[in-house]
Design an enzyme around this catalytic site. Sequence first.
Site, mmCIF file in Angstrom:
data_model
loop_
_atom_site.group_PDB
_atom_site.id
_atom_site.type_symbol
_atom_site.label_atom_id
_atom_site.label_comp_id
_atom_site.label_asym_id
_atom_site.label_seq_id
_atom_site.Cartn_x
_atom_site.Cartn_y
_atom_site.Cartn_z
ATOM 1 N N ASP A 167 -16.472 20.963 26.524
ATOM 2 C CA ASP A 167 -15.615 20.352 27.339
ATOM 3 C C ASP A 167 -14.853 21.038 28.092
ATOM 4 O OD1 ASP A 167 -14.886 17.381 28.513
ATOM 5 O OD2 ASP A 167 -13.006 17.970 27.301
ATOM 6 N N GLU A 212 -19.111 22.952 30.104
ATOM 7 C CA GLU A 212 -18.746 22.135 31.346
ATOM 8 C C GLU A 212 -17.556 23.145 31.888
ATOM 9 O OE1 GLU A 212 -16.417 18.227 32.633
ATOM 10 O OE2 GLU A 212 -15.924 19.568 31.158
#
Length: 530
Positions: free
Chosen positions: A202, A269
Site C-alpha cells: 500500500d 501500489e
Amino acid sequence: MGVVTAEIQGAVGYEVYLRSFADATGDGVGDLHGLRERLGHLAWLGVDIVWITPCHPSPLADHGYDVADYLDVSGEYGGIEALDRVFEAAHELGMRVLLDLVPNHTSNRHPWFEASRADRDSPYRDYYIWRDPAPGGGPPNNWVSHFGGPAWTYDEHSGQYYCHLFLPEQPDLNWANEAVSAEFEAIIEFWLGRGADGFRIDVAHALAKHPELPDLPPAAVRGEADPDDLMTVFDRLEHVYDSNRPEVLEIYRRWREVADAHNGLILGEVYLLESDALAPYVAARDGLHLTFWFAPLHLRADDADGLRRALAEGCSMAPGSVAWITSSHDSSRAATRFGGGPLGRARALAVAALQFGLPGVAFLYQGEELGLEDVEVPPDRAQDPTATRAGAPHRSRDVARTPMPWEPGGGLGFTSSERPWLPLGDRDSADTVAVQRDDPDALLHRYRELTGVRHTHLMDSEVPVEWLTNEGPVIAYRRAKLVVAANIGAEALSWQPPGSARPLWRSSPRPPAPEGTLAPGEAVWLELHN
Ligand code: TEU
C-alpha cells in the site's frame, strides 16, 4: 529478471475487496470463509494471483488500511486459521495469494503508536514522525492529508504533532528508523512462512520522507483548491518531500531479498502517474517485482489518444514489470467511467482486452468480469472516510465497494443478512455470476475466454509491442503474430489487420459488426498467418 518475475509472466490477477466478496457468517460483512467457498469462481475464470485487501485487526477508520496488528487476522473475517485455509485452498487450485501490506502508516490503536504517544522516552517514540509545533505555533510544515486537512495532529499529552498522510487515525511510520525496517522484514518473513505468496504494498511511493520535512512547493499547473472539497488541497502541492524519495528504493531492495528467499512476490501500489518517475521502482530488477500503473485508470471514456499513450508508456518500463489495472476499490468502476450502459461495459472489456495482450500481470477487480457499474450509495449509508469526513462525497469510493452479486434473490448470494455493511444497490439478476454463467452471451464468458487466450498465447515479455494506429478511437498493436485491436469510440469504424489472420477472441458485439469494421466498444484478438 528473476524466478518470480519469470513465473508470473502472462498471469491474471484479481483483487478481492474482502468486506464485499462473500459473507459466510451472515453478519453482512464479507469474510475469509466466504472467500474460500468462492475460490472456485476465480479458478474457473482463469485467475492466477488473488490479492486480498487487508484482513488484520483494525478499528476500520479506513476499512482495514489502519492496521492494529500485522501478525494476526481480524475475528470479523474468521481469524488466522481461516486465512490458513484460504492459502491451502488457493494453492490446491493453483493460485497464489497476495496479502495487502500497509507499511506507510499503522492504526493509531496499534500498540506501537499507543506506546509512542504515551511516553516521549519510549523506544517506540521514534517509530513515528513527531515534531514540535512551528515557531509561532501550529503544524510543523504545510503538508496535507490525502483525505483533507493538515497532515499533522497535535497530541496534548506529549506536546508534539505527529504526521499522517491519511487520516489522523493512520499515523505515518518513521522509515528512517532501522527498528521499523526490522519489524516489517519480520512481518514479511512471518506471512511468507505461513503460506502467503507475496504482498501488494500500500502507498508504496510514500514510505520515505525528506529528513528535514521541508514545506512543499505549490503545484505549477493545477489551479485553485476547491474550498468545498478538502481533497483538492492535496493536489495543489508538488509532492517532492513527502513522496517518491530515493531512500524508498532501498527499502524494496531489502524486501526483495527476503521475498526471493521464499519465492514471494512484491507488487507496489506506486501511485506515480509519470512513467519516468515510476520506472526506477522496477528498472534494476532488484526491488519490486511488479508495480501497478495507474495512468489508464484516470481516463475519460472518449480519450483514445490518452489511453494509447498510457498503454505505450506502461510498456516503456522494464518489460514484464507492470501490473495492468482498469478498476480498483479506490476508483469508480471502469464500465461507469467509460460511459456506463452497454457502451461503457463494452469499452471496459475492450480496454481489458488491450491490457491482456501486454507483458506483466493483468488485474481484474471483483465484479469487473460481470461488467458491473458503480452503485449509488445514499449519504446515510456512506462508509468511506472520503465521503463521511473529507467533504468530498462525490469522490466516495463506496460506489465501487458494494457487495458482489453471486445469485438472484434477497442478499444476492453475498449474505443472508438483512442489512449488508454497504447496500447491494439495484443489481438485477443478469448482473449475477450464476445467471451469467448460464448465458453464453454474457460478459462473464468473454472475460473468461480472455484469460484463456492470455494464457495460451503467452509470449516472452521481451517481445516488443508495435503500435498499429497513432490516433483516433481504434487502438491496435501487434506483438509477434498476435494482433489486438479495440474501438473505444462511439461509432463503428473500418479497420483491417496488417495481413491475413485468424480470430482468437472477439468481444461479440450485438448486432455483429460487418466484415472489416469494429463496432463501438468492440475488441478482437487475431493471429497473423505469417
Ligand atoms: O491508496 C493510496 C493512494 O495512493 C490512493 O488513495 C490515491 O491517493 C488516490 O487513489 C488518488 O486518487 C491506498 C488504498 O488503496 C486506499 O484504500 C487507502 O485508503 C489508502 O491507501 C490509505 O491506506
